[in-house]
Design a protein around this motif. Structure first.
Motif, PDB file in Angstrom:
ATOM      1  N   ASP A 126     -75.379  96.536   8.605  1.00 29.60           N
ATOM      2  CA  ASP A 126     -74.168  96.595   9.430  1.00 29.60           C
ATOM      3  C   ASP A 126     -73.103  95.626   8.950  1.00 29.60           C
ATOM      4  O   ASP A 126     -71.949  95.697   9.393  1.00 29.60           O
ATOM      5  N   ALA A 127     -73.468  94.720   8.042  1.00 28.00           N
ATOM      6  CA  ALA A 127     -72.509  93.781   7.469  1.00 28.00           C
ATOM      7  C   ALA A 127     -72.056  94.212   6.077  1.00 28.00           C
ATOM      8  O   ALA A 127     -71.294  93.501   5.425  1.00 28.00           O
ATOM      9  N   GLY A 128     -72.532  95.383   5.616  1.00 26.65           N
ATOM     10  CA  GLY A 128     -72.209  95.872   4.291  1.00 26.65           C
ATOM     11  C   GLY A 128     -73.448  95.938   3.410  1.00 26.65           C
ATOM     12  O   GLY A 128     -74.544  95.542   3.819  1.00 26.65           O
ATOM     13  N   PRO A 129     -73.311  96.457   2.185  1.00 26.88           N
ATOM     14  CA  PRO A 129     -74.460  96.560   1.287  1.00 26.88           C
ATOM     15  C   PRO A 129     -74.982  95.195   0.859  1.00 26.88           C
ATOM     16  O   PRO A 129     -74.219  94.312   0.479  1.00 26.88           O
ATOM     17  N   ALA A 130     -76.299  95.043   0.936  1.00 28.76           N
ATOM     18  CA  ALA A 130     -76.982  93.844   0.438  1.00 28.76           C
ATOM     19  C   ALA A 130     -77.821  94.247  -0.776  1.00 28.76           C
ATOM     20  O   ALA A 130     -77.985  95.439  -1.066  1.00 28.76           O
ATOM     21  N   ARG A 131     -78.346  93.260  -1.476  1.00 28.25           N
ATOM     22  CA  ARG A 131     -79.139  93.561  -2.671  1.00 28.25           C
ATOM     23  C   ARG A 131     -80.396  92.707  -2.691  1.00 28.25           C
ATOM     24  O   ARG A 131     -80.365  91.518  -2.376  1.00 28.25           O
ATOM     25  N   ILE A 132     -81.499  93.334  -3.055  1.00 22.50           N
ATOM     26  CA  ILE A 132     -82.778  92.648  -3.208  1.00 22.50           C
ATOM     27  C   ILE A 132     -83.203  92.756  -4.664  1.00 22.50           C
ATOM     28  O   ILE A 132     -83.212  93.846  -5.235  1.00 22.50           O
ATOM     29  N   THR A 133     -83.548  91.627  -5.255  1.00 24.74           N
ATOM     30  CA  THR A 133     -84.149  91.620  -6.592  1.00 24.74           C
ATOM     31  C   THR A 133     -85.620  91.295  -6.417  1.00 24.74           C
ATOM     32  O   THR A 133     -85.987  90.212  -5.956  1.00 24.74           O
TER      33      THR A 133
ATOM     34  N   VAL B 169     -86.322  85.237   0.035  1.00 21.78           N
ATOM     35  CA  VAL B 169     -85.462  84.048   0.059  1.00 21.78           C
ATOM     36  C   VAL B 169     -84.026  84.437  -0.258  1.00 21.78           C
ATOM     37  O   VAL B 169     -83.766  85.178  -1.211  1.00 21.78           O
ATOM     38  N   SER B 170     -83.114  83.920   0.540  1.00 26.89           N
ATOM     39  CA  SER B 170     -81.694  84.172   0.308  1.00 26.89           C
ATOM     40  C   SER B 170     -80.998  82.885  -0.123  1.00 26.89           C
ATOM     41  O   SER B 170     -81.532  81.787   0.022  1.00 26.89           O
ATOM     42  N   HIS B 171     -79.818  83.042  -0.624  1.00 27.02           N
ATOM     43  CA  HIS B 171     -79.033  81.938  -1.181  1.00 27.02           C
ATOM     44  C   HIS B 171     -78.261  81.202  -0.089  1.00 27.02           C
ATOM     45  O   HIS B 171     -78.279  81.588   1.086  1.00 27.02           O
ATOM     46  N   GLY B 172     -77.561  80.157  -0.500  1.00 26.31           N
ATOM     47  CA  GLY B 172     -76.735  79.403   0.420  1.00 26.31           C
ATOM     48  C   GLY B 172     -75.310  79.917   0.460  1.00 26.31           C
ATOM     49  O   GLY B 172     -74.988  80.968  -0.110  1.00 26.31           O
ATOM     50  N   ALA B 173     -74.445  79.148   1.127  1.00 26.07           N
ATOM     51  CA  ALA B 173     -73.047  79.559   1.284  1.00 26.07           C
ATOM     52  C   ALA B 173     -72.221  79.279   0.038  1.00 26.07           C
ATOM     53  O   ALA B 173     -71.110  79.805  -0.092  1.00 26.07           O
ATOM     54  N   GLY B 174     -72.749  78.479  -0.871  1.00 24.99           N
ATOM     55  CA  GLY B 174     -71.961  78.106  -2.042  1.00 24.99           C
ATOM     56  C   GLY B 174     -72.527  78.582  -3.366  1.00 24.99           C
ATOM     57  O   GLY B 174     -72.080  78.137  -4.424  1.00 24.99           O
ATOM     58  N   GLY B 175     -73.499  79.448  -3.332  1.00 24.57           N
ATOM     59  CA  GLY B 175     -74.119  79.898  -4.580  1.00 24.57           C
ATOM     60  C   GLY B 175     -74.910  81.167  -4.377  1.00 24.57           C
ATOM     61  O   GLY B 175     -74.950  81.729  -3.274  1.00 24.57           O
ATOM     62  N   GLY B 176     -75.567  81.604  -5.442  1.00 24.88           N
ATOM     63  CA  GLY B 176     -76.310  82.854  -5.378  1.00 24.88           C
ATOM     64  C   GLY B 176     -77.772  82.675  -5.737  1.00 24.88           C
ATOM     65  O   GLY B 176     -78.307  81.566  -5.714  1.00 24.88           O
ATOM     66  N   ILE B 177     -78.407  83.775  -6.103  1.00 23.56           N
ATOM     67  CA  ILE B 177     -79.841  83.746  -6.392  1.00 23.56           C
ATOM     68  C   ILE B 177     -80.152  83.141  -7.756  1.00 23.56           C
ATOM     69  O   ILE B 177     -81.314  83.043  -8.137  1.00 23.56           O
ATOM     70  N   GLU B 178     -79.116  82.692  -8.459  1.00 24.38           N
ATOM     71  CA  GLU B 178     -79.353  82.008  -9.736  1.00 24.38           C
ATOM     72  C   GLU B 178     -79.663  80.528  -9.542  1.00 24.38           C
ATOM     73  O   GLU B 178     -79.872  79.803 -10.524  1.00 24.38           O
ATOM     74  N   ALA B 179     -79.726  80.057  -8.316  1.00 24.99           N
ATOM     75  CA  ALA B 179     -80.068  78.660  -8.044  1.00 24.99           C
ATOM     76  C   ALA B 179     -81.409  78.321  -8.692  1.00 24.99           C
ATOM     77  O   ALA B 179     -82.340  79.138  -8.720  1.00 24.99           O
ATOM     78  N   ARG B 180     -81.532  77.093  -9.208  1.00 24.62           N
ATOM     79  CA  ARG B 180     -82.707  76.704  -9.995  1.00 24.62           C
ATOM     80  C   ARG B 180     -84.016  76.870  -9.222  1.00 24.62           C
ATOM     81  O   ARG B 180     -85.026  77.288  -9.788  1.00 24.62           O
TER      82      ARG B 180
ATOM     83  N   ARG C 183     -71.879  88.251  -0.619  1.00 29.78           N
ATOM     84  CA  ARG C 183     -72.053  87.887  -2.021  1.00 29.78           C
ATOM     85  C   ARG C 183     -71.999  89.136  -2.903  1.00 29.78           C
ATOM     86  O   ARG C 183     -71.389  89.126  -3.985  1.00 29.78           O
ATOM     87  N   VAL C 184     -72.617  90.218  -2.454  1.00 30.41           N
ATOM     88  CA  VAL C 184     -72.589  91.478  -3.197  1.00 30.41           C
ATOM     89  C   VAL C 184     -71.154  91.983  -3.328  1.00 30.41           C
ATOM     90  O   VAL C 184     -70.761  92.543  -4.360  1.00 30.41           O
ATOM     91  N   ALA C 185     -70.350  91.756  -2.293  1.00 27.48           N
ATOM     92  CA  ALA C 185     -68.958  92.204  -2.300  1.00 27.48           C
ATOM     93  C   ALA C 185     -68.058  91.333  -3.161  1.00 27.48           C
ATOM     94  O   ALA C 185     -66.875  91.640  -3.330  1.00 27.48           O
ATOM     95  N   GLY C 186     -68.599  90.247  -3.693  1.00 29.61           N
ATOM     96  CA  GLY C 186     -67.824  89.388  -4.571  1.00 29.61           C
ATOM     97  C   GLY C 186     -66.952  88.374  -3.867  1.00 29.61           C
ATOM     98  O   GLY C 186     -66.085  87.754  -4.493  1.00 29.61           O
ATOM     99  N   LYS C 187     -67.183  88.161  -2.580  1.00 32.73           N
ATOM    100  CA  LYS C 187     -66.399  87.178  -1.844  1.00 32.73           C
ATOM    101  C   LYS C 187     -66.896  85.768  -2.158  1.00 32.73           C
ATOM    102  O   LYS C 187     -68.066  85.551  -2.442  1.00 32.73           O
ATOM    103  N   LYS C 188     -65.991  84.809  -2.063  1.00 32.25           N
ATOM    104  CA  LYS C 188     -66.336  83.429  -2.403  1.00 32.25           C
ATOM    105  C   LYS C 188     -66.685  82.577  -1.196  1.00 32.25           C
ATOM    106  O   LYS C 188     -67.212  81.477  -1.349  1.00 32.25           O
ATOM    107  N   VAL C 189     -66.347  83.058  -0.012  1.00 30.67           N
ATOM    108  CA  VAL C 189     -66.585  82.286   1.203  1.00 30.67           C
ATOM    109  C   VAL C 189     -67.531  83.057   2.111  1.00 30.67           C
ATOM    110  O   VAL C 189     -67.316  84.239   2.389  1.00 30.67           O
ATOM    111  N   ALA C 190     -68.587  82.381   2.567  1.00 31.95           N
ATOM    112  CA  ALA C 190     -69.560  83.030   3.439  1.00 31.95           C
ATOM    113  C   ALA C 190     -68.957  83.281   4.824  1.00 31.95           C
ATOM    114  O   ALA C 190     -68.130  82.496   5.295  1.00 31.95           O
ATOM    115  N   PRO C 191     -69.370  84.351   5.482  1.00 33.01           N
ATOM    116  CA  PRO C 191     -68.873  84.627   6.836  1.00 33.01           C
ATOM    117  C   PRO C 191     -69.564  83.746   7.873  1.00 33.01           C
ATOM    118  O   PRO C 191     -70.371  82.880   7.540  1.00 33.01           O
ATOM    119  N   ALA C 192     -69.261  84.000   9.123  1.00 38.96           N
ATOM    120  CA  ALA C 192     -69.832  83.236  10.226  1.00 38.96           C
ATOM    121  C   ALA C 192     -71.338  83.460  10.315  1.00 38.96           C
ATOM    122  O   ALA C 192     -71.855  84.500   9.875  1.00 38.96           O
TER     123      ALA C 192
END
Length: 233
Positions: free
Chosen positions: A16-23, A37-48, A72-81
């Motif tokens: 309901d928030a848009g397309p998500a992606r699972i690797t 496991v999901s990422h934080g508000a300032g990064g993605g799944i490439e975290a160490r 994150r999938v939509a390419g936005k830089k700021v996380a929502p509420a």
């Protein structure tokens, strides 16, 4: 430590928030758990830490699902509420549960908060909280401890010793003169455990002058999760 992350598959999930992606990084034998496991508000799944878990856990019977939230999938830089993050996570959950295995809900930073807030509702087996943001930097009075303590399922917190969002000794039950590092603190029929990554910051990076290497710091994370996941059965 050698990490093999080549055998991954991706899946897009409508929420309901848009397309998500699972690797997906599938367990190599006798799968018994899914660690989502999901990422934080300032990064993605490439975290160490997320990359290291995806490489290490499949050898121990745990399938790792790295989750990218819709923003994150939509390419936005700021996380929502937070409410929107929870909505996305709820929408992803049926796909995470589809293999028919118990699911550990996890995430780093903001993702850890989401996992804690929704664990009981979604029927998570346990919660893995990486770099839980106990409070905003420099604002210890703005505590988010209620979210952690309200998870309602066995929880492992892995926290950097120098995390400005909350050092280990600031967590309930782990202050000076209280429970030593690594001892479980019991709650209402459940427990949370905290493991410290010495010298680690919010991303588990350690300074060059530290008496622990970056590789050793990441190994603290993976070793703790392997041990803890093994205790969940």
């Amino acid at each position: 430590m050698t990490h093999d992350v080549t055998s991954a598959t991706t899946e897009t999930v409508e929420t309901d928030a848009g397309p998500a992606r699972i690797t997906w990084h599938r367990a190599r034998r006798r799968p018994r758990l899914v660690l989502a496991v999901s990422h934080g508000a300032g990064g993605g799944i490439e975290a160490r830490d997320l990359k290291a878990l995806a490489a290490e856990l499949p050898a121990h019977g745990v399938t790792v699902a790295l989750v990218e939230q819709p923003w994150r999938v939509a390419g936005k830089k700021v996380a929502p509420a937070p409410k929107t993050l929870d909505t996305g996570w709820r929408g992803i959950w049926p796909a995470l549960a589809a293999p028919g295995l118990p699911v550990i809900a996890g995430g780093r930073s903001a993702g850890a908060r989401v996992a804690c807030r929704t664990a009981t509702e979604l029927g998570a087996r346990a919660v893995l909280a990486l770099s839980f943001p106990l409070h905003p930097p420099g604002r210890p009075e703005k505590s988010r401890a209620e979210e952690l303590l309200g998870a309602g399922v066995p929880t492992l917190v892995v926290q950097g010793g120098n995390d400005p969002f909350g050092r280990p000794e600031e967590f309930p039950g782990y202050g000076r003169g209280r429970a030593p590092r690594g001892r479980a603190v019991t709650g209402d029929g459940w427990a949370y455990e905290l493991v410290e990554v010495p010298y680690g910051d919010h991303g588990f990076a350690v300074p060059k002058r530290a008496d622990i290497t970056q590789e050793e710091a990441v190994a603290v994370v993976t070793d703790a999760v392997v041990r803890w996941a093994g205790s969940l059965g």
